[in-house]
Write an enzyme that holds these catalytic residues in place. Structure first.
Site, PDB file in Angstrom:
ATOM      1  N   ARG A 249       0.767  -1.073   0.072  1.00  0.00           N
ATOM      2  CA  ARG A 249      -0.096  -0.027  -0.057  1.00  0.00           C
ATOM      3  C   ARG A 249       0.878   1.200  -0.019  1.00  0.00           C
ATOM      4  O   ARG A 249       1.960   1.386   0.692  1.00  0.00           O
ATOM      5  CB  ARG A 249      -1.047   0.024   1.126  1.00  0.00           C
ATOM      6  CG  ARG A 249      -1.945  -1.055   1.089  1.00  0.00           C
ATOM      7  CD  ARG A 249      -3.132  -0.997   2.214  1.00  0.00           C
ATOM      8  NE  ARG A 249      -3.836   0.152   2.086  1.00  0.00           N
ATOM      9  CZ  ARG A 249      -4.706   0.263   2.840  1.00  0.00           C
ATOM     10  NH1 ARG A 249      -5.107  -0.238   3.811  1.00  0.00           N
ATOM     11  NH2 ARG A 249      -5.676   1.392   2.648  1.00  0.00           N
TER      12      ARG A 249
ATOM     13  N   SER B   1      -3.618   9.066  -2.152  1.00  0.00           N
ATOM     14  CA  SER B   1      -4.249   8.707  -0.824  1.00  0.00           C
ATOM     15  C   SER B   1      -4.417  10.107   0.049  1.00  0.00           C
ATOM     16  O   SER B   1      -3.324  10.600   0.270  1.00  0.00           O
ATOM     17  CB  SER B   1      -3.761   7.924   0.171  1.00  0.00           C
ATOM     18  OG  SER B   1      -4.330   7.730   1.326  1.00  0.00           O
TER      19      SER B   1
ATOM     20  N   GLU C 241     -14.633   5.186  -0.936  1.00  0.00           N
ATOM     21  CA  GLU C 241     -14.900   3.868  -0.230  1.00  0.00           C
ATOM     22  C   GLU C 241     -16.503   3.293  -0.226  1.00  0.00           C
ATOM     23  O   GLU C 241     -16.654   2.066   0.148  1.00  0.00           O
ATOM     24  CB  GLU C 241     -14.836   4.279   1.420  1.00  0.00           C
ATOM     25  CG  GLU C 241     -15.602   5.169   2.071  1.00  0.00           C
ATOM     26  CD  GLU C 241     -15.040   5.679   3.497  1.00  0.00           C
ATOM     27  OE1 GLU C 241     -16.059   5.720   4.241  1.00  0.00           O
ATOM     28  OE2 GLU C 241     -13.872   6.161   3.458  1.00  0.00           O
TER      29      GLU C 241
ATOM     30  N   HIS D 168      -6.199   0.381  -2.602  1.00  0.00           N
ATOM     31  CA  HIS D 168      -6.888   0.243  -1.171  1.00  0.00           C
ATOM     32  C   HIS D 168      -6.518  -1.196  -0.797  1.00  0.00           C
ATOM     33  O   HIS D 168      -5.669  -1.699  -0.985  1.00  0.00           O
ATOM     34  CB  HIS D 168      -8.332   0.486  -1.360  1.00  0.00           C
ATOM     35  CG  HIS D 168      -8.687   1.846  -1.254  1.00  0.00           C
ATOM     36  ND1 HIS D 168      -9.935   2.494  -0.277  1.00  0.00           N
ATOM     37  CD2 HIS D 168      -8.091   3.023  -1.815  1.00  0.00           C
ATOM     38  CE1 HIS D 168      -9.742   3.779  -0.518  1.00  0.00           C
ATOM     39  NE2 HIS D 168      -8.736   3.951  -1.296  1.00  0.00           N
TER      40      HIS D 168
ATOM     41  N   ARG E 147      -9.687  -2.775  -5.513  1.00  0.00           N
ATOM     42  CA  ARG E 147     -10.949  -3.037  -5.428  1.00  0.00           C
ATOM     43  C   ARG E 147     -11.766  -2.857  -6.636  1.00  0.00           C
ATOM     44  O   ARG E 147     -12.658  -3.614  -7.040  1.00  0.00           O
ATOM     45  CB  ARG E 147     -11.663  -1.766  -4.452  1.00  0.00           C
ATOM     46  CG  ARG E 147     -11.528  -2.116  -3.224  1.00  0.00           C
ATOM     47  CD  ARG E 147     -11.950  -0.770  -2.139  1.00  0.00           C
ATOM     48  NE  ARG E 147     -12.025  -1.324  -0.800  1.00  0.00           N
ATOM     49  CZ  ARG E 147     -12.113  -0.511   0.164  1.00  0.00           C
ATOM     50  NH1 ARG E 147     -12.327   1.016  -0.002  1.00  0.00           N
ATOM     51  NH2 ARG E 147     -12.050  -0.964   1.384  1.00  0.00           N
TER      52      ARG E 147
ATOM     53  N   LYS F 196     -12.759  -5.617  10.532  1.00  0.00           N
ATOM     54  CA  LYS F 196     -11.880  -4.259  10.502  1.00  0.00           C
ATOM     55  C   LYS F 196     -12.371  -3.012  10.987  1.00  0.00           C
ATOM     56  O   LYS F 196     -11.766  -2.376  11.427  1.00  0.00           O
ATOM     57  CB  LYS F 196     -11.326  -4.443   9.095  1.00  0.00           C
ATOM     58  CG  LYS F 196     -10.583  -3.371   8.912  1.00  0.00           C
ATOM     59  CD  LYS F 196      -9.864  -3.275   7.056  1.00  0.00           C
ATOM     60  CE  LYS F 196      -9.404  -2.144   6.595  1.00  0.00           C
ATOM     61  NZ  LYS F 196      -8.151  -1.878   7.460  1.00  0.00           N
TER      62      LYS F 196
END
Length: 446
Positions: free
Chosen positions: A132, A178, A326, A353, A357, A423
């Protein structure tokens, strides 16, 4: 892992037998909880966090701060009611090792904090955390004079050599992968000798609501922040040095985690109420009111919370999700059940991410009979009749909840590793089962 153990990890996503009608109390926001923990740890006096989220990401943050010397006592609030955490700031110190798991907020928010500690602080985490993006934070801290050993990877694992102080000042960062790179520098900036001036120098900055959340929370504890929205330069944020105040903060419910429950109302033509939905918030999940209304529902915000009602039909949507990326997995799941195609744009950064995704959604939706193609910055979804099958989650909590949404209308969907939802959303299977059958609340969820 044996075939039998793989099979035991499959969760049969329940199908809806009718329109849902439920009140679902969503736990606190991960994004707010973890920012609040950092700010409380850097404050000049103790503070309280009421109704904090207890999930893997927030417990990792709390434990990481404890390893640096911060006291965090878990119990009830000062009035003797409700869960609350008492945060007791202390001198930050190493040597220490921080386990970030796969939490972006931990791996990005805490290196600047570690630079304020006395001694070395090693950061490590899950294998996926090594992939990441972290280079923006590392480069920015080095430009501010912080020594970091990462073997030139620009990623974990790494060691921050804290000296007890950071001079601060002007720094440039490319946060196009990010927005957390900007938030990471802003959160610790009041403790830097000169504060900080952060200039974003990359392409489009994603997830701006999260930066606004960071700014609002900094101001709530006494920090002086100038932003592009407050008359400052475009893509420039300035924080002046100063003491942060201890606060008694109530954590908002996590509106992004409310998404699957609101989607259930849309998919089943039912009604779901989320208590304590704030009238004003910087959480990206608040955009669901407009997005899901555009897909065929309606909503009403009252003292009881937000009530979302489905119409029995789901419409496709063409929407830019750049600020609320998200939400993409859940919206994609609903779009796959719609009566017309959808285009989800502005989310190229989702490839970086918890998993890629966009690739994961394409593969798993098509594996159930869908017709999804990746675009340069998103997905194009053409609804098709879907069938059951295994939906892989890639250790990504939002993939798991997206699969649960599909399961409402598609019998036979089996979710691999639904436990990854812990999570950010503890006991998601229990909440989901209770929404579909209130009489089953507290019953085993399989």
């Amino acid at each position: 892992m044996t075939e039998s153990s793989v099979q035991s990890d499959l969760w049969p996503a329940p199908s809806a037998t009718g329109a849902v009608d439920a009140v679902v109390t969503v736990p606190g926001s991960k994004s707010v909880t973890n920012r609040a923990l950092v700010l409380a740890a850097l404050s000049s006096e103790p503070g309280w966090l009421r109704r904090p989220l207890r999930s893997r990401d927030t417990l990792l943050m709390a434990e990481a701060l404890r390893t640096l010397g911060v006291g965090i006592d878990e119990g009830v609030g000062p009035d003797g009611t409700g869960e609350a955490w008492r945060v007791l700031p202390a001198g930050l110190h190493g040597p220490a090792t921080v386990d970030v798991g796969n939490a972006g907020t931990v791996m990005r928010f805490l290196p600047p904090v570690a630079a304020l500690a006395h001694g070395p602080v090693r950061f490590d985490g899950d294998p996926r955390s090594y992939e990441r993006p972290l280079g923006g934070v590392i480069t920015a801290l080095r430009d501010l004079g912080v020594r970091i050993d990462d073997d030139d990877r620009g990623a974990l694992p790494m060691t921050v050599h804290g000296t007890g102080a950071v001079d601060g000042g002007r720094v440039e960062v490319d946060a196009s992968s990010s927005s957390q790179f900007v938030s990471a520098l802003l959160l610790s900036a009041p403790r830097f000798n000169q504060g900080v001036e952060v200039r974003h120098v990359g392409s489009t900055l994603p997830s701006m609501p999260h930066i606004r959340m960071t700014v609002d929370m900094l101001r709530s504890v006494g920090a002086q922040v100038s932003t592009p929205q407050s008359g400052g330069e475009p893509n420039v944020w300035r924080v002046t040095p100063g003491a942060l105040l201890g606060r008694d903060l109530v954590i908002e419910p996590d509106l992004s985690n409310a998404q699957p429950f609101l989607a259930a109302a849309l998919v089943t033509g039912g009604r779901v109420t989320i208590p304590d939905w704030p009238e004003r918030t910087t959480q990206p999940g608040d955009a669901l009111r407009e997005i899901f209304t555009g897909m065929g529902g309606s909503c009403e915000l009252t003292d009881a919370g937000l009530t979302f009602t489905g119409s029995g039909r789901i419409h496709g949507i063409d929407v830019d999700l750049g600020e609320v990326g998200e939400l993409t997995p859940g919206i994609a799941a609903v779009a796959a059940l719609a009566d017309s195609p959808s285009t989800l744009r502005g989310v190229a950064h989702l490839r970086l991410h918890e998993t890629d995704r966009l690739a994961a959604l394409t593969k798993e939706l098509n594996g159930l009979g869908g017709d999804v193609t990746e675009t340069a910055d998103g997905l194009h979804i053409r609804p098709r009749p879907l069938h059951g099958g295994v939906f892989h989650t890639y250790d990504d909590h939002r993939l798991a909840t997206a699969a649960a949404i599909l399961g409402l209308a598609v019998p036979g969907v089996e979710v691999e590793n639904v436990a990854t939802t812990a999570k950010t959303l503890p006991d998601f299977p229990g909440l989901w089962t209770a929404m579909l059958d209130p009489s089953a609340a507290g019953a085993p969820t399989g």
